[in-house]
Design a protein around this motif. Sequence first.
Motif, PDB file in Angstrom:
ATOM      1  N   GLY A   1       1.039   5.904  -7.191  1.00 56.17           N
ATOM      2  CA  GLY A   1       0.962   7.227  -6.584  1.00 56.17           C
ATOM      3  C   GLY A   1      -0.403   7.504  -5.979  1.00 56.17           C
ATOM      4  N   THR A   2      -0.695   8.764  -5.772  1.00 55.65           N
ATOM      5  CA  THR A   2      -1.967   9.179  -5.178  1.00 55.65           C
ATOM      6  C   THR A   2      -3.095   9.021  -6.202  1.00 55.65           C
TER       7      THR A   2
ATOM      8  N   ASN B   1      -6.011   8.952  -1.661  1.00 53.16           N
ATOM      9  CA  ASN B   1      -5.264   7.902  -0.964  1.00 53.16           C
ATOM     10  C   ASN B   1      -4.169   7.357  -1.861  1.00 53.16           C
ATOM     11  N   GLU B   2      -3.171   6.759  -1.249  1.00 57.63           N
ATOM     12  CA  GLU B   2      -2.136   6.075  -2.017  1.00 57.63           C
ATOM     13  C   GLU B   2      -2.708   4.802  -2.631  1.00 57.63           C
TER      14      GLU B   2
ATOM     15  N   ASN C   1       5.376   2.867  -7.136  1.00 52.59           N
ATOM     16  CA  ASN C   1       3.938   2.860  -6.880  1.00 52.59           C
ATOM     17  C   ASN C   1       3.220   3.815  -7.829  1.00 52.59           C
TER      18      ASN C   1
ATOM     19  N   TRP D   1       0.839  -1.203   0.000  1.00 49.59           N
ATOM     20  CA  TRP D   1       0.000   0.000   0.000  1.00 49.59           C
ATOM     21  C   TRP D   1       0.876   1.255   0.000  1.00 49.59           C
ATOM     22  N   GLY D   2       0.950   1.902  -1.168  1.00 47.72           N
ATOM     23  CA  GLY D   2       1.638   3.190  -1.279  1.00 47.72           C
ATOM     24  C   GLY D   2       3.144   3.113  -1.337  1.00 47.72           C
TER      25      GLY D   2
END
Length: 765
Positions: free
Chosen positions: A742-743, A753-754, A740, A653-654
């Motif tokens: 990203g947002t 959220n990420e 990742n 996650w993120g």
Amino acid sequence: MKHLFFLGFLLLISCAEKEKEIIENELAIIPKPQEITVYKGSFTLNSETTYYAEDEFEIASQFISEYLKNSGFGLKKTTKDQATFVVAKDSLLPKEGYALSISEEKINITAKDASGAFYAMQTLRQLLPPSLERLNSFPKPSASLPLVEINDSPKFSYRGMHLDVARHFFDKEFVKKYISYLSMLKMNYFHWHLTEDQGWRIEIKKYPKLTTHAAYRNETLIGHYNDTPQQFDGQRYGGFYTQEDIKEIIAYAQKLNVTIIPEIEMPGHAQAAISAYPELGCTGEKIPVATKWGVFEDIYCPKEETFTFLQDVLTEVVALFPGEYIHIGGDEAPNAHWENCKHCQALIKKEGLKDEHELQSYFITRIEKFLNSKGKKIIGWDEILEGGLAPNATVMSWRGTEGGIAAAKQHHNVIMTPGSHCYFDYYQSENDDEPLAIGGFVPLEKVYTLNPIPEELSENEAKYILGAQGNVWTEYMKTPEHIEYMIFPRILALSEVDWKGPSQNFEKDYPQFVSCVESFMERLDVMGVNFANHLYQLKSKIFKENGKVYYELSTPTHGKDIFYSLNDTKEKKYEGPILIAENSFIKSYVSQNGNPLGKTLQDSIIYHKAINGSITLNKEPHPKYNSGGKEALINGRMGSNARYGDSEWLGFWGDDLEVTINLFQPMEISKVSTRFYHAPGQWIHAPNVATIQIISKGGEMKSETVSVSSNTEKTTAILSFDLSKFQLNEAYKIIIRVPNYGTIPQGQQGAGNEAWTFIDEIIVE
């Protein structure tokens, strides 16, 4: 005469010792008592059994009387001295605790309080034959009970289950049945999720449009949210509980020693209410009751008329529900409308708040003060920590344990309900024919491993962990039968964790628990419960030893054999790990006395060049999505095409991800490939690019960055590195870097959220 007396005395001692002969007998009681001793012999319960209980144990007496009467028994009430079945008070016992003693002549129950006496009856019920769960099961009533000594009390004070009736509505009779399941397993709280974007389910007399309008949606999403294109059934859907219905359900729950916690969501998940009363939103625009799942931007605007509405609603709710808690939600409240709302921005300035997170804290704190004035406490999801926690709030930690840890360190009460262990809307099996679910993977074994008290907490901080709760979100559950399938047997594992406490010896305790579940299923069958039976589902594991790869099979159930075939060869009895030296297809199943049990497990193993290697990650996968561990990325097995939560997918996650693979020996490689899950509706986004770096034995290094190939109509995206141009003959280390996504941008689910990254097998050729 002295000689005869001595012989008689020895005979009495011998009989007493025989009567108290301890036997090794694992009784199928769930949750398992803290202390239990089983003796040889039995007590006969029949229509001649006489009964006495002190007045304060009325709910226990009422329960056992009705339970036995429905099955053909009847207890004769008498005095304490004459009764053969006695329930008495013992103030020295722990809160909610009890002692149960059954001899050949008598049943004795002692308890400190009414709850303890009631739980003793639930234990007694499980000692009786399962057939008594059926109405009029004994025309000539008589049943045998084992001789036991039990001393028991709960580890945690909060032992709960949740039910979402807003996504799909369930009538009051099923809600009562659901509560009865909790009661049987000594769970004491029912969290009733009554309001949502897709429907408002509780009658509020002051606001009739909440039930004439907000309780119904025009249609409902068909299939999974991630299906492209999304389709709808075109059928109006809804329902609600009148206040009389709610009073009836509360009265029923009280008879079963269950406290109901109503949830009225705020400030988010409010689209149904805003649809009925548009002035409650920031835009004032007319919007429909939501017809699909997810998180929506229309949330309550913190205006005075909104607070007046919510206080009016809560005043009626408080008058109905006698419990100490009101759940106010507080989760998944996008702040896009607040950011663009003149009133909200003026309020932030007026109250000296930093941002929209602190505005949400202001919102929650104001509601808490109102409910505190009514003698109630609030519970909220862990998002209520953001922007500052309301002074007296209890936190439900669902996004992991982090929220619970933070709240406990601030000396706030916490109920643990992490998705990694407690979300019963997740898949419980990796079988392809499982009913459609939101995603994720929470098998029975995972629930059993839950420890509600994180190791990060001190002994003093751990006191703020009240217990754990299982959550049942019903986006993909339309019928009572489907709900039963999703909660049983996982609710059994949660009840054991909440009552007995987390296992201190999993290797010993879990097989014993599974044996109890196997026996308990007979009771569920008599009760007509549509339970899921995956006990005979084999567990397979790939492991490496001395440069060789092995495939191991196991079953937690006792007294069973395993049979398998490798690459369609003749079937064999499994005796130990199977050597894997090529691409392999293995079929296996559990058998008892020559009869196959459960479903056949089919595993395909890709014997690629990294399968013998070792792997390291710069970040640990999220606890929710780490059941296979880092080795899942090079064990030769692919994850599901349709689910991201099985043991082969790893979720982050993120985080930017860096994977390092050390090959077993230097070798020629020409291609490296993997794939990512892509489901934006669940905040899961495939990365845009990835980089590979290959290091050869002589120190030569080659690098390449490629785009990830994605298809918006599929749930997977492919990453493939063609390395043939480099002519890598002695490669020994592979490093893959995955930024990742990203947002998540505005307008998409999870905006702000990420994103999640999910990665599957890394195949080296």
